[in-house]
Write an enzyme that holds these catalytic residues in place. Structure first.
Site, PDB file in Angstrom:
ATOM      1  CE  LYS A  52     -55.083  46.383   9.042  1.00  9.68           C
ATOM      2  NZ  LYS A  52     -54.791  46.773   7.670  1.00  9.68           N
ATOM      3  CG  ASP A  62     -54.801  50.738   7.570  1.00  8.19           C
ATOM      4  OD1 ASP A  62     -56.036  50.810   6.882  1.00  8.19           O
ATOM      5  OD2 ASP A  62     -54.094  49.806   7.206  1.00  8.19           O
TER       6      ASP A  62
END
Length: 291
Positions: free
Chosen positions: A11, A139
């Site tokens: 990410k 996240d």
């Protein structure tokens, strides 16, 4: 049932605005454009009666105690919300650096939830899956369906998928793990405080690379400056990218220490990665498309 397999891609926070620190829970309120790469870890699941995890791969060593791994935590959180949840033995191949600002552990946890959702005929939009993701880590929700999205709040609000032009990039981690907490402490926001700064720019759907970069350029990562006080080597990695021909934008991802550079085209990114790797063979360096 045969083994189930999925990727857990890196990410990248293309932007990360810290809007302030909330009164009620003390969490930092964020606004971040998140994209993903093709590079990442691999997670497999052999369905069975016992929950287990085996970790291998080049970065398996720093992954931490197995019982505290986010894969196991995600599975347990989902089991709390879904009585009789089917699970089994997970096998994680770690390739991403740990404590690196690219969501390695969070992406692994999201991958575990995808595999368990498939095994148990649950949609990724099922409230139990979303609840387990949020309880596992800030996240994890944005990593559940790894494609470009806006992430807001403390990670609990995730936009629909964005049609982001693939961005040719180089990712560098200079080999120094950076914990998130010291970076937020260095930012120095007290509970209830707001962080001054220009609002996040609006990304136009289906924009090309040039238009996307024009939107990204005035944005920022508010954690970059405090992270440099924690790990000054981040600055060395950023300079290495900015010195390369064709680098259009260089910025830190997450709370560091991984940085990324967006390049004019994929060939320029591949050449830049090779040149920097020849000078810094101990750094983790890849070329990738961010999307």
């Amino acid at each position: 049932m045969s083994r189930l397999v999925t990727r857990a891609p890196a990410k990248v926070n293309l932007t990360l605005h810290v809007l302030g620190r909330r009164e009620g829970d003390g969490y930092h309120e964020l606004e971040s454009l998140v994209a993903f790469t093709g590079a990442g870890d691999t997670l497999s699941l052999d369905p069975g009666p016992e929950l287990a995890l085996t970790v291998s791969g080049p970065t398996a060593g720093p992954a931490g105690p197995l019982d505290d791994n986010l894969v196991i935590r995600a599975a347990r959180h989902l089991a709390e919300a879904v009585p009789g949840l089917r699970w089994g033995a997970f096998y994680l191949v770690k390739r991403l650096p740990v404590a690196a600002g690219i969501g390695g552990g969070s992406s692994d946890a999201a991958a575990a939830l995808r595999l368990l959702a498939g095994l148990n005929d649950l949609a990724l939009t099922d409230p139990a899956v979303r609840l387990a993701a949020g309880r596992t880590g800030a996240d994890v929700p944005v990593c559940l369906e790894p494609t470009a999205r806006m992430m807001r709040g403390a990670g609990e609000t995730v936009s629909d998928a964005l049609r982001l032009a693939p961005l040719p990039a180089v990712l560098i981690n200079p080999g120094v793990p950076v914990a998130t907490a010291p970076v937020f402490r260095a930012l120095g926001l007290t509970v209830g405080a707001r962080n001054e700064g220009a609002p996040h720019p609006v990304l136009v759907a289906d924009a090309g690379v040039d238009a996307t970069l024009a939107v990204l350029a005035p944005a920022r990562n508010d954690l970059e400056a405090p992270a440099l006080t924690v790990a000054p080597v981040i600055g060395d990695a950023l300079r290495a990218l900015r010195d390369e021909p064709g680098c259009r934008l260089a910025r830190m991802s997450g709370s560091g220490a991984t940085v990324f550079g967006v390049f004019a085209d994929r060939r320029a990114a591949v050449r830049a990665a090779a040149r920097i790797r020849s000078r810094q063979p101990e750094w983790w360096i890849i070329s990738a498309l961010l999307r």
